[in-house]
Design an enzyme around this catalytic site. Sequence first.
Site, PDB file in Angstrom:
ATOM      1  N   GLY A  12     -94.178 -32.035  97.153  1.00 16.75           N
ATOM      2  CA  GLY A  12     -95.248 -32.867  96.588  1.00 16.75           C
ATOM      3  C   GLY A  12     -94.896 -33.620  95.319  1.00 16.75           C
ATOM      4  O   GLY A  12     -95.771 -34.164  94.656  1.00 16.75           O
ATOM      5  N   SER A  18     -96.640 -36.609  88.840  1.00 20.14           N
ATOM      6  CA  SER A  18     -97.077 -35.647  89.867  1.00 20.14           C
ATOM      7  C   SER A  18     -97.351 -34.271  89.261  1.00 20.14           C
ATOM      8  O   SER A  18     -96.554 -33.772  88.446  1.00 20.14           O
ATOM      9  CB  SER A  18     -95.994 -35.485  90.935  1.00 20.14           C
ATOM     10  OG  SER A  18     -95.805 -36.670  91.650  1.00 20.14           O
ATOM     11  N   ASP A  63     -91.642 -34.722 105.690  1.00 19.20           N
ATOM     12  CA  ASP A  63     -92.967 -35.282 105.961  1.00 19.20           C
ATOM     13  C   ASP A  63     -93.739 -34.163 106.653  1.00 19.20           C
ATOM     14  O   ASP A  63     -93.388 -33.768 107.780  1.00 19.20           O
ATOM     15  CB  ASP A  63     -92.835 -36.511 106.868  1.00 19.20           C
ATOM     16  CG  ASP A  63     -94.192 -37.139 107.170  1.00 19.20           C
ATOM     17  OD1 ASP A  63     -95.219 -36.426 107.065  1.00 19.20           O
ATOM     18  OD2 ASP A  63     -94.226 -38.330 107.512  1.00 19.20           O
ATOM     19  N   VAL A  64     -94.781 -33.645 106.015  1.00 18.90           N
ATOM     20  CA  VAL A  64     -95.462 -32.466 106.557  1.00 18.90           C
ATOM     21  C   VAL A  64     -96.268 -32.767 107.821  1.00 18.90           C
ATOM     22  O   VAL A  64     -96.786 -31.854 108.465  1.00 18.90           O
ATOM     23  CB  VAL A  64     -96.376 -31.785 105.495  1.00 18.90           C
ATOM     24  CG1 VAL A  64     -95.562 -31.279 104.316  1.00 18.90           C
ATOM     25  CG2 VAL A  64     -97.499 -32.721 105.051  1.00 18.90           C
ATOM     26  N   ALA A  94    -105.632 -38.921 102.219  1.00 17.30           N
ATOM     27  CA  ALA A  94    -106.780 -39.370 103.030  1.00 17.30           C
ATOM     28  C   ALA A  94    -106.740 -40.887 103.040  1.00 17.30           C
ATOM     29  O   ALA A  94    -106.137 -41.508 102.151  1.00 17.30           O
ATOM     30  CB  ALA A  94    -108.089 -38.877 102.431  1.00 17.30           C
ATOM     31  N   TYR A 156    -115.117 -38.239  96.358  1.00 12.41           N
ATOM     32  CA  TYR A 156    -114.042 -37.345  96.821  1.00 12.41           C
ATOM     33  C   TYR A 156    -114.171 -37.095  98.328  1.00 12.41           C
ATOM     34  O   TYR A 156    -113.190 -36.899  99.029  1.00 12.41           O
ATOM     35  CB  TYR A 156    -114.077 -36.039  96.014  1.00 12.41           C
ATOM     36  CG  TYR A 156    -112.737 -35.353  95.967  1.00 12.41           C
ATOM     37  CD1 TYR A 156    -111.628 -35.973  95.383  1.00 12.41           C
ATOM     38  CD2 TYR A 156    -112.563 -34.092  96.515  1.00 12.41           C
ATOM     39  CE1 TYR A 156    -110.400 -35.346  95.353  1.00 12.41           C
ATOM     40  CE2 TYR A 156    -111.344 -33.458  96.484  1.00 12.41           C
ATOM     41  CZ  TYR A 156    -110.262 -34.093  95.903  1.00 12.41           C
ATOM     42  OH  TYR A 156    -109.041 -33.467  95.880  1.00 12.41           O
ATOM     43  N   LYS A 163    -110.273 -29.875 101.101  1.00 16.62           N
ATOM     44  CA  LYS A 163    -109.947 -28.854 100.087  1.00 16.62           C
ATOM     45  C   LYS A 163    -110.695 -27.550 100.384  1.00 16.62           C
ATOM     46  O   LYS A 163    -110.166 -26.461 100.117  1.00 16.62           O
ATOM     47  CB  LYS A 163    -110.289 -29.351  98.683  1.00 16.62           C
ATOM     48  CG  LYS A 163    -109.381 -30.462  98.168  1.00 16.62           C
ATOM     49  CD  LYS A 163    -107.930 -30.086  98.106  1.00 16.62           C
ATOM     50  CE  LYS A 163    -107.090 -31.100  97.340  1.00 16.62           C
ATOM     51  NZ  LYS A 163    -105.643 -30.910  97.571  1.00 16.62           N
ATOM     52  N   THR A 194    -102.781 -39.534  88.802  1.00 13.84           N
ATOM     53  CA  THR A 194    -101.524 -39.508  89.558  1.00 13.84           C
ATOM     54  C   THR A 194    -101.611 -40.544  90.668  1.00 13.84           C
ATOM     55  O   THR A 194    -102.656 -41.172  90.865  1.00 13.84           O
ATOM     56  CB  THR A 194    -101.330 -38.120  90.192  1.00 13.84           C
ATOM     57  OG1 THR A 194    -102.442 -37.891  91.072  1.00 13.84           O
ATOM     58  CG2 THR A 194    -101.262 -37.014  89.158  1.00 13.84           C
ATOM     59  N   LEU A 195    -100.512 -40.661  91.422  1.00 11.25           N
ATOM     60  CA  LEU A 195    -100.485 -41.607  92.543  1.00 11.25           C
ATOM     61  C   LEU A 195    -101.606 -41.278  93.544  1.00 11.25           C
ATOM     62  O   LEU A 195    -102.383 -42.151  93.940  1.00 11.25           O
ATOM     63  CB  LEU A 195     -99.117 -41.500  93.230  1.00 11.25           C
ATOM     64  CG  LEU A 195     -98.726 -42.596  94.203  1.00 11.25           C
ATOM     65  CD1 LEU A 195     -98.666 -43.935  93.478  1.00 11.25           C
ATOM     66  CD2 LEU A 195     -97.358 -42.265  94.825  1.00 11.25           C
TER      67      LEU A 195
HETATM   68  P1  NAD Z   1     -99.103 -37.170  93.730  1.00 12.96           P
HETATM   69  O1  NAD Z   1     -99.360 -38.472  94.418  1.00 12.96           O
HETATM   70  O2  NAD Z   1     -98.135 -37.165  92.641  1.00 12.96           O
HETATM   71  O3  NAD Z   1     -98.696 -36.068  94.800  1.00 12.96           O
HETATM   72  C1  NAD Z   1     -99.168 -36.073  96.129  1.00 12.96           C
HETATM   73  C2  NAD Z   1     -97.966 -35.775  96.977  1.00 12.96           C
HETATM   74  O4  NAD Z   1     -98.320 -35.628  98.345  1.00 12.96           O
HETATM   75  C3  NAD Z   1     -96.909 -36.902  96.911  1.00 12.96           C
HETATM   76  O5  NAD Z   1     -95.684 -36.379  96.476  1.00 12.96           O
HETATM   77  C4  NAD Z   1     -96.815 -37.366  98.339  1.00 12.96           C
HETATM   78  O6  NAD Z   1     -95.521 -37.778  98.680  1.00 12.96           O
HETATM   79  C5  NAD Z   1     -97.216 -36.098  99.071  1.00 12.96           C
HETATM   80  N1  NAD Z   1     -97.586 -36.344 100.458  1.00 12.96           N
HETATM   81  C6  NAD Z   1     -98.623 -37.056 100.964  1.00 12.96           C
HETATM   82  N2  NAD Z   1     -98.537 -37.090 102.318  1.00 12.96           N
HETATM   83  C7  NAD Z   1     -97.414 -36.369 102.655  1.00 12.96           C
HETATM   84  C8  NAD Z   1     -96.783 -36.049 103.882  1.00 12.96           C
HETATM   85  N3  NAD Z   1     -97.244 -36.485 105.058  1.00 12.96           N
HETATM   86  N4  NAD Z   1     -95.666 -35.290 103.834  1.00 12.96           N
HETATM   87  C9  NAD Z   1     -95.147 -34.855 102.657  1.00 12.96           C
HETATM   88  N5  NAD Z   1     -95.706 -35.130 101.474  1.00 12.96           N
HETATM   89  C10 NAD Z   1     -96.821 -35.881 101.476  1.00 12.96           C
HETATM   90  O7  NAD Z   1    -100.544 -36.680  93.247  1.00 12.96           O
HETATM   91  P2  NAD Z   1    -101.037 -35.283  92.646  1.00 12.96           P
HETATM   92  O8  NAD Z   1    -102.361 -35.592  92.041  1.00 12.96           O
HETATM   93  O9  NAD Z   1     -99.983 -34.659  91.833  1.00 12.96           O
HETATM   94  O10 NAD Z   1    -101.310 -34.425  93.952  1.00 12.96           O
HETATM   95  C11 NAD Z   1    -100.733 -33.155  94.195  1.00 12.96           C
HETATM   96  C12 NAD Z   1    -101.808 -32.190  94.658  1.00 12.96           C
HETATM   97  O11 NAD Z   1    -102.683 -31.936  93.573  1.00 12.96           O
HETATM   98  C13 NAD Z   1    -102.679 -32.689  95.802  1.00 12.96           C
HETATM   99  O12 NAD Z   1    -102.971 -31.631  96.673  1.00 12.96           O
HETATM  100  C14 NAD Z   1    -103.934 -33.109  95.085  1.00 12.96           C
HETATM  101  O13 NAD Z   1    -105.079 -33.108  95.917  1.00 12.96           O
HETATM  102  C15 NAD Z   1    -104.009 -32.029  94.041  1.00 12.96           C
HETATM  103  N6  NAD Z   1    -104.926 -32.274  92.922  1.00 12.96           N
HETATM  104  C16 NAD Z   1    -104.811 -33.419  92.202  1.00 12.96           C
HETATM  105  C17 NAD Z   1    -105.702 -33.650  91.169  1.00 12.96           C
HETATM  106  C18 NAD Z   1    -105.639 -34.930  90.364  1.00 12.96           C
HETATM  107  O14 NAD Z   1    -106.647 -35.307  89.752  1.00 12.96           O
HETATM  108  N7  NAD Z   1    -104.517 -35.615  90.336  1.00 12.96           N
HETATM  109  C19 NAD Z   1    -106.682 -32.702  90.850  1.00 12.96           C
HETATM  110  C20 NAD Z   1    -106.740 -31.527  91.594  1.00 12.96           C
HETATM  111  C21 NAD Z   1    -105.855 -31.319  92.636  1.00 12.96           C
END
Ligand code: NAD
Length: 261
Positions: A12, A18, A63-64, A94, A156, A163, A194-195
């Site tokens: 991830g 990230s 790629d999951v 999503a 969301y 989730k 984040t992205l």
């Molecule tokens: P991020 O964009 O940095 O990370 C999301 C990651 O998911 C990316 O590295 C992307 O490549 C990966 N991803 C998406 N589809 C994929 C696939 N098919 N195969 C492999 N990898 C895949 O953003 P983030 O915010 O760091 O997200 C990481 C986790 O944290 C997520 O589960 C997100 O829901 C969770 N989260 C984020 C926040 C926030 O506000 N940023 C808050 C709570 C939870």
Amino acid sequence: MLLSGKRGLIVGVANKRSLAWGIARAAAREGARLALSYQNERLRRNVDRLGGEIDGTWTLPLDVAVEEEIDAAARMVRERFGGLDFLVHAVAFALRSDLAGDYVSTSREGFRIAHDISAYSLTALTRRCAPMLEADGGGAVVTLSYLGGERAVPHYNVMGVAKAALEASVRYLAADLGPRGVRVNAISAGPAKTLAASGVAGIGSMVKHYREFAPLRAGTDPMEVGDAAVFLLSHLSRAVTGEVLHADSGFHALGATIPGV
Ligand code: NAD
């Protein structure tokens, strides 16, 4: 050092913002040896470059959504590390059209994709990693969730429903794998830009809202999530499994509703 010599697979990392990168840095600080996966060739350069900042870190494609890639990743980890002590799952996706407006408009395909990538992937990955985690005297799995899985948070939408499925998966995986010495927990993080979060309408207002109203008056720094992960991945949490730990400046404890953002 809390993770001295432990071998971890972190799924991830996309860029330096990230949450998974915060976890990688915190785990490396505590002595872990890391493998970082990248989703596709487009993200490979970023992940290779970031991995280069931590001695001994190597990278692999994953790629999951593709079963064969999960098998190949587990094989690669076994070959390179000879086993595994922890797995970090920090993946969500999503359709952008499903992260604005009403939840009631979610399409069947949008629902399927969100659940496949954001929830099922934890089970698929954990299944492949469990034999390695178990073999070396037990291991730990950590995934990332958000308050939208417990409450209806504006915009969301389907990601909140995914989730909820992810958090339920944590409990079922914990029940299945506990007897094999493998613990499974989630961190429910507060909002960070984040992205992935940039796809959620109003994320900037949400971060601002946390800074104004969360008990600790702060948004979320990836290193705070990283430090919470170190706890859940280390022997300090050896009695903790099936848990959702909120690292969100206490926002979840409030009774006040979240305004439309
Ligand atoms: P991020 O964009 O940095 O990370 C999301 C990651 O998911 C990316 O590295 C992307 O490549 C990966 N991803 C998406 N589809 C994929 C696939 N098919 N195969 C492999 N990898 C895949 O953003 P983030 O915010 O760091 O997200 C990481 C986790 O944290 C997520 O589960 C997100 O829901 C969770 N989260 C984020 C926040 C926030 O506000 N940023 C808050 C709570 C939870």
